[in-house]
Enzyme design. Structure first.
Site, PDB file in Angstrom:
ATOM      1  N   ARG A 171      -8.938  -0.546  -8.368  1.00 58.83           N
ATOM      2  CA  ARG A 171      -8.001   0.563  -8.469  1.00 58.83           C
ATOM      3  C   ARG A 171      -8.019   1.102  -9.891  1.00 58.83           C
ATOM      4  O   ARG A 171      -8.079   0.339 -10.847  1.00 58.83           O
ATOM      5  CB  ARG A 171      -6.579   0.098  -8.135  1.00 58.83           C
ATOM      6  CG  ARG A 171      -6.343  -0.163  -6.668  1.00 58.83           C
ATOM      7  CD  ARG A 171      -4.871  -0.450  -6.393  1.00 58.83           C
ATOM      8  NE  ARG A 171      -4.429  -1.709  -6.959  1.00 58.83           N
ATOM      9  CZ  ARG A 171      -3.685  -1.829  -8.044  1.00 58.83           C
ATOM     10  NH1 ARG A 171      -3.289  -0.759  -8.710  1.00 58.83           N
ATOM     11  NH2 ARG A 171      -3.313  -3.014  -8.478  1.00 58.83           N
ATOM     12  N   TYR A 196     -13.675   3.057  -3.601  1.00 62.06           N
ATOM     13  CA  TYR A 196     -13.310   1.637  -3.572  1.00 62.06           C
ATOM     14  C   TYR A 196     -11.859   1.381  -3.180  1.00 62.06           C
ATOM     15  O   TYR A 196     -10.942   2.036  -3.698  1.00 62.06           O
ATOM     16  CB  TYR A 196     -13.553   1.014  -4.956  1.00 62.06           C
ATOM     17  CG  TYR A 196     -13.727  -0.491  -4.898  1.00 62.06           C
ATOM     18  CD1 TYR A 196     -14.981  -1.039  -4.627  1.00 62.06           C
ATOM     19  CD2 TYR A 196     -12.661  -1.351  -5.076  1.00 62.06           C
ATOM     20  CE1 TYR A 196     -15.154  -2.414  -4.552  1.00 62.06           C
ATOM     21  CE2 TYR A 196     -12.826  -2.730  -4.996  1.00 62.06           C
ATOM     22  CZ  TYR A 196     -14.073  -3.259  -4.745  1.00 62.06           C
ATOM     23  OH  TYR A 196     -14.255  -4.617  -4.668  1.00 62.06           O
ATOM     24  N   LYS A 236      -2.348   1.242  -0.521  1.00 65.64           N
ATOM     25  CA  LYS A 236      -1.435   1.404  -1.655  1.00 65.64           C
ATOM     26  C   LYS A 236      -0.855   2.823  -1.699  1.00 65.64           C
ATOM     27  O   LYS A 236       0.300   3.019  -2.057  1.00 65.64           O
ATOM     28  CB  LYS A 236      -2.180   1.109  -2.964  1.00 65.64           C
ATOM     29  CG  LYS A 236      -2.838  -0.261  -3.005  1.00 65.64           C
ATOM     30  CD  LYS A 236      -1.825  -1.366  -2.925  1.00 65.64           C
ATOM     31  CE  LYS A 236      -2.491  -2.721  -3.119  1.00 65.64           C
ATOM     32  NZ  LYS A 236      -1.540  -3.834  -2.994  1.00 65.64           N
ATOM     33  N   HIS A 296       5.696  -4.426  -1.998  1.00 65.32           N
ATOM     34  CA  HIS A 296       4.419  -5.118  -2.207  1.00 65.32           C
ATOM     35  C   HIS A 296       4.647  -6.599  -1.932  1.00 65.32           C
ATOM     36  O   HIS A 296       4.656  -7.424  -2.840  1.00 65.32           O
ATOM     37  CB  HIS A 296       4.009  -4.879  -3.667  1.00 65.32           C
ATOM     38  CG  HIS A 296       2.619  -5.301  -4.004  1.00 65.32           C
ATOM     39  ND1 HIS A 296       2.215  -5.548  -5.298  1.00 65.32           N
ATOM     40  CD2 HIS A 296       1.518  -5.496  -3.238  1.00 65.32           C
ATOM     41  CE1 HIS A 296       0.940  -5.872  -5.311  1.00 65.32           C
ATOM     42  NE2 HIS A 296       0.489  -5.860  -4.077  1.00 65.32           N
ATOM     43  N   SER A 342      -0.389  -8.331  -8.571  1.00 67.91           N
ATOM     44  CA  SER A 342      -1.755  -8.537  -8.073  1.00 67.91           C
ATOM     45  C   SER A 342      -2.353  -9.761  -8.780  1.00 67.91           C
ATOM     46  O   SER A 342      -2.093  -9.996  -9.955  1.00 67.91           O
ATOM     47  CB  SER A 342      -2.611  -7.309  -8.375  1.00 67.91           C
ATOM     48  OG  SER A 342      -1.987  -6.159  -7.871  1.00 67.91           O
ATOM     49  N   CYS A 371      -1.792 -12.984  -8.278  1.00 73.75           N
ATOM     50  CA  CYS A 371      -0.907 -14.134  -8.532  1.00 73.75           C
ATOM     51  C   CYS A 371      -0.790 -15.015  -7.279  1.00 73.75           C
ATOM     52  O   CYS A 371       0.159 -15.780  -7.142  1.00 73.75           O
ATOM     53  CB  CYS A 371       0.478 -13.672  -8.961  1.00 73.75           C
ATOM     54  SG  CYS A 371       0.570 -13.099 -10.659  1.00 73.75           S
ATOM     55  N   ASP A 400       0.241  -8.618   1.988  1.00 73.04           N
ATOM     56  CA  ASP A 400       0.296  -7.641   0.885  1.00 73.04           C
ATOM     57  C   ASP A 400       1.468  -6.666   0.946  1.00 73.04           C
ATOM     58  O   ASP A 400       2.004  -6.330  -0.100  1.00 73.04           O
ATOM     59  CB  ASP A 400      -1.027  -6.858   0.841  1.00 73.04           C
ATOM     60  CG  ASP A 400      -1.270  -6.183  -0.492  1.00 73.04           C
ATOM     61  OD1 ASP A 400      -0.963  -6.791  -1.535  1.00 73.04           O
ATOM     62  OD2 ASP A 400      -1.764  -5.046  -0.515  1.00 73.04           O
ATOM     63  N   ARG A 402     -14.260  -8.301  -2.801  1.00 70.36           N
ATOM     64  CA  ARG A 402     -13.287  -8.364  -1.704  1.00 70.36           C
ATOM     65  C   ARG A 402     -13.905  -8.730  -0.365  1.00 70.36           C
ATOM     66  O   ARG A 402     -15.089  -8.488  -0.134  1.00 70.36           O
ATOM     67  CB  ARG A 402     -12.628  -6.987  -1.540  1.00 70.36           C
ATOM     68  CG  ARG A 402     -11.866  -6.500  -2.756  1.00 70.36           C
ATOM     69  CD  ARG A 402     -10.527  -7.159  -2.860  1.00 70.36           C
ATOM     70  NE  ARG A 402      -9.787  -6.767  -4.057  1.00 70.36           N
ATOM     71  CZ  ARG A 402      -8.456  -6.669  -4.104  1.00 70.36           C
ATOM     72  NH1 ARG A 402      -7.733  -6.918  -3.036  1.00 70.36           N
ATOM     73  NH2 ARG A 402      -7.853  -6.357  -5.226  1.00 70.36           N
TER      74      ARG A 402
HETATM   75  C1  OXD Z   1      -3.629  -5.190  -5.316  1.00 64.36           C
HETATM   76  C2  OXD Z   1      -4.320  -5.344  -4.032  1.00 64.36           C
HETATM   77  O1  OXD Z   1      -4.237  -4.745  -6.291  1.00 64.36           O
HETATM   78  O2  OXD Z   1      -3.696  -5.827  -3.074  1.00 64.36           O
HETATM   79  O3  OXD Z   1      -2.441  -5.516  -5.368  1.00 64.36           O
HETATM   80  O4  OXD Z   1      -5.501  -4.985  -3.922  1.00 64.36           O
HETATM   81 MN    MN Z   2      -1.600  -5.960  -3.451  1.00 63.93          MN
END
Ligand code: OXD
Ligand code: MN
Length: 618
Positions: free
Chosen positions: A73, A215, A224, A244, A266, A268, A291, A387
């Site tokens: 991102r 991406y 998101k 989130h 993100s 964690c 998520d 990913r």
């Molecule tokens: C993030 C994801 O960046 O879930 O939080 O990809």
């Molecule tokens: Mn996320």
């Protein structure tokens, strides 16, 4: 399907307008069938973008390698173009919407030449749920079409649900790389240079315009962009919460279940917690989301969380049969891998998979790669943000009610971040307002190299900093309003702050994490039942030192440290929040939050002066 099969005049008109402007060679409406997915994927294989994996190892699975400039991102190219700048607030990049649309229109003109424009009619949330939202993504990317097929519900059934006049969120996407006559991608991931990438949101008109990146969160616009940034604005206007958060179901040995949601920044460990295998006998955990969760009140006055995605877009490195067997098993078939290494027998490999590289590999950039364990500086074979995209239904621990259109009643909400010191293993908020305060101060410690002036904490309120589609001060206020709207405060979920990442001053982990986190979840479960062993402290309600069974390797001393209230550390925290963090929200910061901060300081000062009635010893 063809555009003429769509019976929604508004949608047809928009498709025609975009296709006249972006000039794709053809327009294709996705029906959501498996045959269609296979055909679109085959196109990516033929133009050298997708590599089929060994069907004996990873049936119906493919590897994509992105451009090195297009691997994550891009927050600096992400914009909330609200009519007024103050409505985007301090956590967002803002550009005037009229100006941004003009810039983008110049970029979109003719941008799909040589490509197919896919019309993806998708539902975030189960099709037909009164809480789901429909979006339509127009994209010139096969990668996006295939990923959206896994991550959302797409096609015929959603088109029917939309009817002739249903509302949908307009999501326009292009990789920003038109093809000249006869030109193909020739195996090269298409995207535009960084300065031409835009991930633009127009909150008032509920539109998303994304250009130049292919991406993940930049391009799979249901995730998101829609389910968080635009959804937060809709949630504010309609009285619910778009968060989130993972959703899990935990069941005790007597067979009684509770639902927990958790928001961590993100990287964690949200996916790991969502799929955790408890180490305590008789307890089980099932996954509903890893998520994103949408929360609203049910008819019984409780807060319900709905899982909105249909798949997992999980970070790969570090995932192994030890760290997260459920994720590994979910991604054994029908999976898209992006930016991991390829083995000689066309399987995938990555750092932290749990075994050595089986011979010569091709790394994520397409170069030969031979593992050299002696070389500590060896570049990784897989990108750190590589990913897997896998259907949620393939996860062995998926909860049987993950598609319940009403969502599930939430007992507890967890916040957390990476905090090597100060923040204890777990503490519970005294009230919804206190819990909102705890969510607002979530953050992770950062290294000296990236230290922001004055503070060692990168704050990520509610783990939503990059995803709040409006002014973050107003977002805190919205949280408080949702709490105040409860029929009774007793019906609200309890809010906890957890920290799996405590370290000794020598840098040793104090808590093993992973499956052992179930011990903390058990205490949280007991708090919800009103039977936990607790103690009132200046920072909130905490477990007594013997309330949580200790895992192997955690001594009584470690446990005391994990549950210690570090009064001086917290006073520094208060200082940082008051002087460096809360002022960034200006007069949009709700008064209740600064009052909660003052109250916390008073309690800590009392404890320091030895006048505390509670357990803290320091
Ligand atoms: C993030 C994801 O960046 O879930 O939080 O990809
Ligand atoms: Mn996320």
């Amino acid at each position: 399907m063809k555009v003429s099969d769509i019976k929604h005049p508004g949608l047809v008109a928009w498709i025609r307008e975009v296709s006249d402007y972006c000039t794709p060679d053809s327009v294709y409406v996705m029906d959501g069938s498996v045959d269609e997915y296979d055909a679109i994927m085959q196109k990516s294989v033929e133009n050298g973008i997708a590599i089929p994996l060994n069907p004996e190892k990873k049936p119906n699975s493919f590897l994509f390698r992105s451009d090195p400039s297009d691997v994550a991102r891009v927050e600096k190219r992400t914009f909330i173009a609200s009519a007024k700048q103050e409505d985007a607030g301090p956590t967002n990049n803002w550009i005037d919407p009229v100006e941004l649309k003009k810039t983008l229109k110049d970029l979109y003109r003719g941008c799909m030449k040589g490509r197919t424009m896919y019309v993806i009619v998708f539902s975030m949330g189960p099709v037909g749920s009164e809480f789901s939202k429909i979006g339509v993504e127009l994209t010139d990317s096969e990668y996006v079409a295939c990923n959206m097929f896994i991550m959302t519900r797409v096609g015929r059934k959603v088109i029917e649900e939309l009817g002739t006049d249903g509302f949908f969120i307009h999501c326009l996407h292009s990789v920003g790389k038109p093809l000249a006559d006869g030109e193909t991608d020739g195996g090269k991931w298409p995207c535009a240079p960084m300065e031409k990438k835009y991930i633009a949101h127009f909150p008032e008109t509920r539109e998303i315009w994304s250009f130049g990146s292919g991406y993940g969160g930049n391009a799979l616009l249901g995730k998101k962009c829609l389910a968080l940034r635009i959804a937060t604005v809709m949630a504010r206007d309609e009285g619910w919460l778009a968060e989130h958060m993972l959703i899990l179901k935990i069941t005790n040995p007597e067979g009684r279940s509770r639902y927990i949601t958790a928001a961590f920044p993100s990287a964690c460990g949200k996916t790991n917690l969502a799929m955790l295998i408890p180490t305590i006998p008789g307890w089980t955990v099932h996954t509903l989301s890893d998520d994103i969760a949408w929360l609203r009140y049910g008819k019984d006055g409780r807060l319900y969380a709905m899982s909105v995605e249909a798949g997992f877009f999980g970070v790969v490195p570090g995932t192994s049969m030890k760290s997260n067997p459920n994720a590994m098993l979910a991604a054994q078939k029908n999976t898209i891998y992006t930016n991991v290494a390829l083995t000689e027998d066309k399987d995938v490999w990555w750092e932290g998979i749990g075994y050595d590289a089986p011979g010569k590999l091709i790394d994520w950039q397409g170069n030969e790669w031979i593992q050299n364990k002696a070389d500590k500086d060896q570049k990784p074979s897989s990108h750190p943000n590589s990913r897997f995209t896998a259907p949620a239904s393939q996860c062995p621990c998926i909860s049987d009610d993950w598609e319940d259109p009403r969502g599930v009643p939430v007992s507890a909400i967890l916040f957390g971040g990476r905090r090597p010191s100060t923040i204890p293993l777990v503490h519970m908020a005294r009230s919804w307002t206190h819990g909102t305060f705890l969510g607002s101060i979530v953050g992770s410690e950062i290294t000296a190299a990236t230290l922001d002036a004055g503070s060692g904490i990168r704050r990520d309120p509610m783990a939503m900093k990059p995803f709040i589609g409006y002014n973050a001060g107003d977002y805190f206020n919205h949280w408080l309003k949702v709490g105040a709207a409860a029929k009774s405060q007793d019906l609200l979920p309890k809010i906890f702050y957890v920290n799996w990442f405590r370290k000794t001053p020598e840098g040793k982990w104090l808590w093993p994490g992973y499956g052992e986190n179930s011990r903390v979840l058990k205490w949280i479960f007991e708090c919800c039942d009103g039977v936990a062993k607790t103690v009132d402290t200046p920072i909130g309600i905490m477990p007594t030192v013997d309330a949580i069974d200790r895992p192997e390797g955690v001594s009584e001393e470690d446990m005391k440290e994990l549950l210690n209230v570090d009064v001086d550390g917290w006073l520094k925290e208060v200082d940082d929040i008051r002087n460096n963090y809360y002022p960034t929200f200006g007069d949009r910061l709700p008064r209740q939050l600064s009052e909660t901060l003052d109250e916390l300081e008073q309690r800590l000062k009392k404890a320091k002066a030895g006048k505390c009635c509670c357990c803290c010893k320091k």
